[in-house]
Design an enzyme around this catalytic site. Structure first.
Site, PDB file in Angstrom:
ATOM      1  N   THR A  15      -1.943  42.847  13.257  1.00 17.92           N
ATOM      2  CA  THR A  15      -1.186  43.857  13.981  1.00 17.92           C
ATOM      3  C   THR A  15      -1.198  43.603  15.476  1.00 17.92           C
ATOM      4  O   THR A  15      -0.222  43.889  16.179  1.00 17.92           O
ATOM      5  CB  THR A  15      -1.755  45.262  13.686  1.00 17.92           C
ATOM      6  N   TYR A  29       6.138  48.202  11.557  1.00 18.21           N
ATOM      7  CA  TYR A  29       6.230  46.959  12.308  1.00 18.21           C
ATOM      8  C   TYR A  29       5.988  45.767  11.380  1.00 18.21           C
ATOM      9  O   TYR A  29       5.603  45.922  10.216  1.00 18.21           O
ATOM     10  CB  TYR A  29       5.192  46.938  13.426  1.00 18.21           C
ATOM     11  N   THR A  97      -6.642  44.085  11.098  1.00 13.25           N
ATOM     12  CA  THR A  97      -7.731  45.026  10.824  1.00 13.25           C
ATOM     13  C   THR A  97      -8.097  45.127   9.346  1.00 13.25           C
ATOM     14  O   THR A  97      -9.228  45.467   9.018  1.00 13.25           O
ATOM     15  CB  THR A  97      -7.364  46.435  11.329  1.00 13.25           C
ATOM     16  N   ASP A  98      -7.145  44.831   8.442  1.00 12.22           N
ATOM     17  CA  ASP A  98      -7.370  45.127   7.027  1.00 12.22           C
ATOM     18  C   ASP A  98      -8.560  44.387   6.429  1.00 12.22           C
ATOM     19  O   ASP A  98      -9.325  44.964   5.650  1.00 12.22           O
ATOM     20  CB  ASP A  98      -6.108  44.820   6.216  1.00 12.22           C
ATOM     21  N   LYS A 167     -13.971  49.144   8.211  1.00  9.71           N
ATOM     22  CA  LYS A 167     -12.788  49.900   8.593  1.00  9.71           C
ATOM     23  C   LYS A 167     -12.828  51.212   7.833  1.00  9.71           C
ATOM     24  O   LYS A 167     -12.879  51.234   6.599  1.00  9.71           O
ATOM     25  CB  LYS A 167     -11.510  49.127   8.258  1.00  9.71           C
ATOM     26  N   GLU A 293     -39.896  49.985  -8.426  1.00 12.61           N
ATOM     27  CA  GLU A 293     -38.722  49.465  -9.116  1.00 12.61           C
ATOM     28  C   GLU A 293     -38.252  48.176  -8.445  1.00 12.61           C
ATOM     29  O   GLU A 293     -38.257  48.048  -7.226  1.00 12.61           O
ATOM     30  CB  GLU A 293     -37.592  50.500  -9.096  1.00 12.61           C
TER      31      GLU A 293
END
Length: 321
Positions: A15, A29, A97-98, A167, A293
């Site tokens: 972006t 966009y 960003t994804d 994110k 554990e």
């Protein structure tokens, strides 16, 4: 001949390099349209008061939702090459960003960072009325010039360690968080102010050898994430195993609990040689085991980062075998 140290800026799209409508909107966009040299141009003059020279290279030009292994390999190779040069102070990477948190973690796992590697991004395209890319890129340059060794993310005035960053929002400018750990630092008026506890997370992991991660992408083991939910069905796991999956990361509910139907299918998967790791789908925190554990499959990483680490682990097993 200039004696100034260099900061290398590598572009991958996203972006931050996006173009939108003439009305300056922040959605609708197209990502990855502007080259990294053009992104740098408006802020290069006067940034860091001329103490550093800038070197740019376009590694890829893609929407980060489509990030792939080959681009990761090219990026890691470029970073490793630049970081070896004495006059290079640090590397900045412009990214979407994804999947930024995944790329950051991959680089943290494969690079032996003695200098800063800083990923930055934008939530608004370059044509938005209040584009955030220029400020984020400026902050990333500052972090690369005066930061700590390791892989970092600089966005919205904050610096996050690769291990912690996620994110957490689809639209707002401060879309990234390190959860309960908080940011590792803040960029304020051209300086980085580091926190007292998380700043060293950038350099904690041991680098995976290049002979493993540089293998042809087709040879990388198939690893998927399975999420435990209400009404979960075993067929999802069974189908993945039948399809040839080599590793599974289970995003469990709460403290890593898994629906019984999935549990049975996962046991079958393990018996067939599939490696299974367990994380939590909760946004903050990590699985806490009871006293005494032991479960070697439990990881403190988020599911998407655990998937990367499991792929790299299986790659190393391939190389050693």
């Amino acid at each position: 001949m200039s004696t100034r140290r260099k900061i290398v800026i590598l572009g991958t799209g996203g972006t931050i390099a996006g173009l939108g409508h003439a009305d300056g909107g922040s959605v609708g966009y197209k990502a990855a349209q502007i080259g990294v040299a053009q992104l740098l141009q408006p802020i290069a003059q006067g940034c860091l008061q001329g103490h550093f020279a800038f070197e740019v290279a376009q590694i890829a030009q893609l929407d980060s939702k489509d990030m792939d292994i080959c681009t990761w390999q090219q990026l890691a190779t470029a970073c490793a090459s630049w970081l070896e040069q004495e006059d290079v102070a640090g590397v900045v990477i412009t990214h979407g960003t994804d999947t930024l948190e995944e790329t950051a973690w991959f680089l943290q796992c494969v690079l032996q960072c003695s200098k800063p590697v800083v990923l930055t991004c934008a939530m608004r395209p370059a044509t938005a009325l209040s584009a955030d890319g220029p400020a984020n890129l400026r902050d990333a340059l500052v972090c690369a010039a005066h930061g700590l060794p390791g892989v970092w993310v600089a966005a919205a005035g904050e610096v996050h360690a690769a291990q912690c960053v996620r994110k957490v929002h689809p639209y707002r400018l401060n879309a990234f968080s390190s959860g309960a750990a908080g940011p590792a630092g803040w960029v304020e008026e051209g300086r980085v102010r580091w926190g007292t506890t998380e700043a060293q997370l950038g350099g904690e992991s041991s680098a995976v050898p290049a002979r493993a991660w540089s293998r042809d992408a087709a040879q990388w083991p198939w690893v998927e994430i399975v999420t435990s939910t209400a009404c979960a069905r075993a067929e999802a796991v069974d189908a993945l195993v039948a399809g040839g999956v080599k590793g599974l990361v289970v995003a469990g509910t709460g403290n890593g609990s898994i629906h019984e139907a999935l549990q049975q299918a996962l046991r079958r998967a393990v018996s067939q040689g599939v490696r299974v790791w367990r994380s939590t789908r909760c946004e903050q925190g990590q699985i806490v085991l009871a006293d005494g554990e032991c479960d070697p499959g439990v990881t403190p990483l988020s599911p998407v980062k655990a998937r990367i680490s499991l792929m790299l682990t299986l790659l190393q097993i391939q190389v050693q075998g």
